[in-house]
Design a protein around this motif. Structure first.
Motif, short mmCIF file in Angstrom:
data_model
loop_
_atom_site.label_atom_id
_atom_site.label_comp_id
_atom_site.label_asym_id
_atom_site.label_seq_id
_atom_site.Cartn_x
_atom_site.Cartn_y
_atom_site.Cartn_z
N SER A 198 0.82 -1.21 0.00
CA SER A 198 0.00 0.00 0.00
C SER A 198 0.85 1.26 0.00
O SER A 198 0.33 2.37 -0.20
CB SER A 198 -0.93 0.01 1.22
N ASP A 223 -9.48 6.96 -1.98
CA ASP A 223 -9.38 5.54 -2.30
C ASP A 223 -8.45 4.81 -1.33
O ASP A 223 -8.70 3.65 -0.96
CB ASP A 223 -8.87 5.36 -3.73
N HIS A 224 -7.37 5.47 -0.94
CA HIS A 224 -6.41 4.86 -0.03
C HIS A 224 -7.06 4.52 1.30
O HIS A 224 -6.87 3.42 1.84
CB HIS A 224 -5.22 5.80 0.18
N ASP A 227 -10.05 1.88 1.07
CA ASP A 227 -9.59 0.49 0.91
C ASP A 227 -9.58 -0.26 2.23
O ASP A 227 -9.61 -1.50 2.26
CB ASP A 227 -8.18 0.48 0.30
N SER A 231 -9.42 -4.21 3.75
CA SER A 231 -8.12 -4.67 4.27
C SER A 231 -8.06 -4.74 5.79
O SER A 231 -7.19 -5.41 6.34
CB SER A 231 -6.99 -3.77 3.76
#
Length: 239
Positions: A198, A223-224, A227, A231
């Protein structure tokens, strides 16, 4: 961080020692920590989990008594995941159940942080300084070379704090800090290779800030963070 805060949902009912035990047990259950893997020193885990080193030592000791961890002496010693940890580890404890009970809260915190960080990244594209870019690049390099999840997590936290601070909006940064630290209470250890994958997104975000591309910075930041829905432990399947 005070884990007894009522804003933290079901885990407010658990002690600091039990939250550390639960987070490590979940990581073992989900395959993020495998047999024989060495855990960071208690002092490093304490920083990553925002608890005292004594709390971590007590949690390590309890997990060793349960057969999840083994402690070895000598120059190559330390605390390791057992070669054959009991199936599910401490996954049936009320503390782990509390983490699972808080799944909806975790998803809500992710949404809140993603929306806020996207907006602040957009502003930071216009307001960031060269010093901000240098610090963000330094932290990205620290994550690239981190030897374990504790070191990575500390650098990652500092990266996102510097990103939002670059927007120059103290009140918004304080809100981001509060939401992020409520969310950090739910992070579990991860394999370092899983985390490093990542880190490429951090580099892309720095590139957008360097180019002063507000749209790209906003999309990348959103988006980071978003996610995390897949995750974090709430999005990972059990073995």
């Amino acid at each position: 961080m005070d884990l007894s805060s009522p804003t933290l949902g079901a885990i407010r009912r658990t002690t600091a020692v039990d939250t550390v035990r639960a987070r490590i047990a979940l990581a073992v259950e989900l395959g993020m920590l495998g047999p024989g893997q060495r855990l960071p020193a208690p002092e490093d885990t304490a920083v990553a989990f925002d608890v005292s080193a004594m709390t971590v030592r007590r949690a390590y000791r309890a997990l060793s008594e349960e057969g999840v961890l083994v402690r070895r002496r000598g120059n190559a010693g330390g605390t390791f995941i057992a070669d054959a940890p009991p199936r599910g580890g401490a996954a049936d404890t009320s503390t782990v159940a509390a983490y699972r009970e808080d799944a909806d809260r975790v998803h809500a915190l992710i949404d809140q942080r993603a929306a806020l960080e996207a907006g602040l990244a957009s502003v930071a594209a216009a307001t960031r300084s060269d010093a901000d870019l240098e610090r963000l690049t330094e932290l990205t390099e620290r994550m690239r070379t981190a030897s374990d999840w504790a070191g990575y997590r500390s650098a990652d936290t500092a990266f996102h704090e510097r990103l939002v601070a670059a927007a120059g909006l103290p009140a918004a940064s304080e809100l981001h800090h509060r939401i992020s630290h409520e969310l950090y209470a739910y992070f579990i250890p991860y394999r370092i290779d899983y985390l490093r994958s990542s880190n490429e997104e951090h580099a892309q975000l720095i590139a957008a800030l360097t180019a002063r591309d507000a749209g790209a910075a906003s999309r990348l930041a959103f988006d980071h963070v978003a996610d995390l829905h897949g995750s974090m432990y709430v999005g990972l399947g059990t073995h």
